[in-house]
Write a protein that holds these residues in place. Structure first.
Motif, PDB file in Angstrom:
ATOM      1  N   ARG A   1       0.826  -1.197   0.000  1.00  0.00           N
ATOM      2  CA  ARG A   1       0.000   0.000   0.000  1.00  0.00           C
ATOM      3  C   ARG A   1       0.870   1.262   0.000  1.00  0.00           C
ATOM      4  N   GLU A   2       1.931   1.238   0.786  1.00  0.00           N
ATOM      5  CA  GLU A   2       2.802   2.415   0.897  1.00  0.00           C
ATOM      6  C   GLU A   2       3.428   2.759  -0.453  1.00  0.00           C
ATOM      7  N   GLU A   3       3.863   1.750  -1.197  1.00  0.00           N
ATOM      8  CA  GLU A   3       4.465   1.996  -2.502  1.00  0.00           C
ATOM      9  C   GLU A   3       3.438   2.518  -3.501  1.00  0.00           C
ATOM     10  N   PHE A   4       2.215   1.987  -3.431  1.00  0.00           N
ATOM     11  CA  PHE A   4       1.145   2.525  -4.268  1.00  0.00           C
ATOM     12  C   PHE A   4       0.966   4.022  -4.002  1.00  0.00           C
ATOM     13  N   LEU A   5       0.857   4.388  -2.740  1.00  0.00           N
ATOM     14  CA  LEU A   5       0.601   5.785  -2.388  1.00  0.00           C
ATOM     15  C   LEU A   5       1.753   6.683  -2.818  1.00  0.00           C
ATOM     16  N   GLU A   6       2.978   6.219  -2.663  1.00  0.00           N
ATOM     17  CA  GLU A   6       4.129   7.010  -3.096  1.00  0.00           C
ATOM     18  C   GLU A   6       4.105   7.249  -4.602  1.00  0.00           C
ATOM     19  N   GLU A   7       3.799   6.203  -5.360  1.00  0.00           N
ATOM     20  CA  GLU A   7       3.776   6.324  -6.815  1.00  0.00           C
ATOM     21  C   GLU A   7       2.613   7.183  -7.301  1.00  0.00           C
ATOM     22  N   ILE A   8       1.467   7.073  -6.627  1.00  0.00           N
ATOM     23  CA  ILE A   8       0.327   7.915  -6.997  1.00  0.00           C
ATOM     24  C   ILE A   8       0.682   9.392  -6.809  1.00  0.00           C
ATOM     25  N   ALA A   9       1.306   9.702  -5.692  1.00  0.00           N
ATOM     26  CA  ALA A   9       1.720  11.089  -5.442  1.00  0.00           C
ATOM     27  C   ALA A   9       2.709  11.557  -6.502  1.00  0.00           C
ATOM     28  N   SER A  10       3.588  10.669  -6.918  1.00  0.00           N
ATOM     29  CA  SER A  10       4.569  11.023  -7.941  1.00  0.00           C
ATOM     30  C   SER A  10       3.896  11.259  -9.289  1.00  0.00           C
TER      31      SER A  10
END
Length: 329
Positions: free
Chosen positions: A38-47
Motif C-alpha cells: 500500500r505504501e508503494e502505491f501511495l508514493e507512486e500515486i503522489a509522484s
C-alpha cells in the motif's frame, strides 16, 4: 472531446490491448501501476500526480486495494472525475468523499452476477440436503450412519432478501428446480418482472420462508440486518444462505440461532470478519462454508475488465459511466 488520463492500479489480466487501444481511439493517456504494498502505491500515486492530471482511476482486483479511502484519491484531485472499480460491492470505497469532490464511482455488477447466483443455488442445495455432513460421513468411514432424511427442494419456500440483478437470477434458477419464491425489496418490482415471485414485507418474509437467501448490499442500514430479533421471528429449522456480504448477518447471533435449533443449517460464502470465521461455524458440519469463492471462475477477469472498460468508454463519450453508484454534482 476531452483528453483523459487513465491511471490503473493493479494488474490488467485480460484486456491489456483493449485498454491501450484507448490511446488511439479516444486520445487517452494510459498509465499503469502495480506495487506490492500500500505504501508503494501511495508514493507512486503522489509522484504521478505531480506530472499528470489524472481524470480516471481504474482499480483492479488486489488485496491491497480493498480499502480505497481518500489516501488513494486525494493526490489526484481536483482533476479526477471517475474511479472505475472492480466487483459489485463498494463498502471498501469512501463513496461520500468521492461524491463531495465531484467524482463518480462505478462498479461491475453484471460480471459477478451469474457466478454468484450459481454459487447461491449450489449452497442452497448443499444446505438443504445436508451435503456437508454427508461428505464428512463418507470421509470418516461412517457412511450413512446418523444421517436423516432431508427436505425435497420441490415446493420449498425460498425467501430472497434483495431482488436486484443477482436476486432475480437466483429466483429464476430455484424456480426452475421447483422451489417457490417470496421476496423482500426496498420497492416492489413491477408485476411483469416478478416472474411468479411473491412480494412480502421484511417481517412477513422472515415468518414465511423456509430458506432465506441474502442478496442486498452492505450499507449502514443493512449491517446486522439479521440478528437475534430477526432470527426469533423465523420458522424453527430455517435454512440461511449468504453470498452477499458477511456483515449483513450478525455472525454471533447466527451461531446462537443454530445452537438453539432455530436455524437448522446454513451456507455461507461471506463472513463478518474475513478471512476470520466464527470457530463454532468452522467446526460445524451443519454449516456449508466457502472462502468468498463465488466468482473464482476462469472467465471472471475477462468479464469484469470488459465491464470496467465499458464504464470508462461511456464516461469519456457521455460524461457518465454505465453503472455509477453515486451522483456527484
Amino acid at each position: 472531446m476531452t483528453k483523459h488520463t487513465i491511471l490503473t492500479l493493479g494488474p490488467i489480466r485480460a484486456y491489456q490491448d483493449e485498454l491501450r487501444a484507448l490511446e488511439v481511439t479516444h486520445g487517452a493517456t494510459v498509465l499503469q501501476l502495480d506495487k506490492p504494498t500500500r505504501e508503494e502505491f501511495l508514493e507512486e500515486i503522489a509522484s504521478v500526480a505531480k506530472e499528470h492530471k489524472v481524470t480516471i482511476l481504474l482499480t483492479t482486483y488486489s488485496p491491497i486495494l480493498r480499502n480505497l479511502n481518500k489516501d488513494f484519491v486525494e493526490p489526484l484531485l481536483p482533476s479526477l472525475r471517475l474511479v472505475a472499480g472492480i466487483g459489485s460491492g463498494y463498502e471498501h470505497v469512501d463513496v461520500d468523499f468521492l461524491t463531495a469532490h465531484g467524482v463518480y464511482y462505478s462498479n461491475t455488477p453484471v460480471g459477478v452476477s451469474e457466478p454468484t447466483a450459481l454459487t447461491t443455488v449450489m449452497l442452497i442445495l448443499q444446505t438443504v440436503r445436508d451435503a456437508t455432513q454427508a461428505a464428512a460421513n463418507v470421509r470418516s468411514g461412517q457412511w450413512i450412519n446418523g444421517l436423516g432424511f432431508t427436505p425435497d427442494v420441490r415446493g420449498l419456500v425460498v425467501g430472497i432478501i434483495g431482488m436486484g440483478r443477482i436476486g432475480k437470477l437466483v429466483r429464476d434458477k430455484v424456480t426452475a428446480l421447483g422451489m417457490k419464491v417470496v421476496y423482500s425489496n426496498r420497492k416492489r418490482l413491477p408485476e411483469a418482472e416478478e416472474k411468479g415471485a411473491t412480494y412480502l414485507s421484511f417481517d412477513e418474509l422472515l415468518q414465511q420462508a423456509q430458506l432465506i437467501s441474502i442478496h442486498c448490499p452492505l450499507t449502514p442500514e443493512t449491517r446486522h440486518l439479521l440478528s437475534d430479533e430477526q432470527f426469533a421471528k423465523m420458522q424453527d429449522g430455517v435454512f440461511i444462505v449468504n453470498t452477499a456480504r458477511g456483515a449483513v448477518i450478525d455472525e454471533a447471533a447466527l451461531v446462537r440461532a443454530m445452537q438453539s435449533g432455530k436455524v437448522l443449517r446454513c451456507g455461507l460464502d461471506t463472513f463478518e470478519e474475513e478471512p476470520k470465521v466464527h470457530p463454532w461455524l468452522a467446526e460445524s458440519n451443519r454449516a456449508a462454508l466457502l472462502p468468498h469463492f463465488s466468482c473464482f471462475t476462469t472467465r471472471i477477469f475477462r468479464d469484469l475488465e470488459l465491464e470496467i472498460l465499458e464504464n470508462i468508454v461511456a464516461f469519456m463519450e457521455k460524461g457518465t459511466p454505465n453503472t455509477p453508484v453515486n451522483q456527484p454534482q
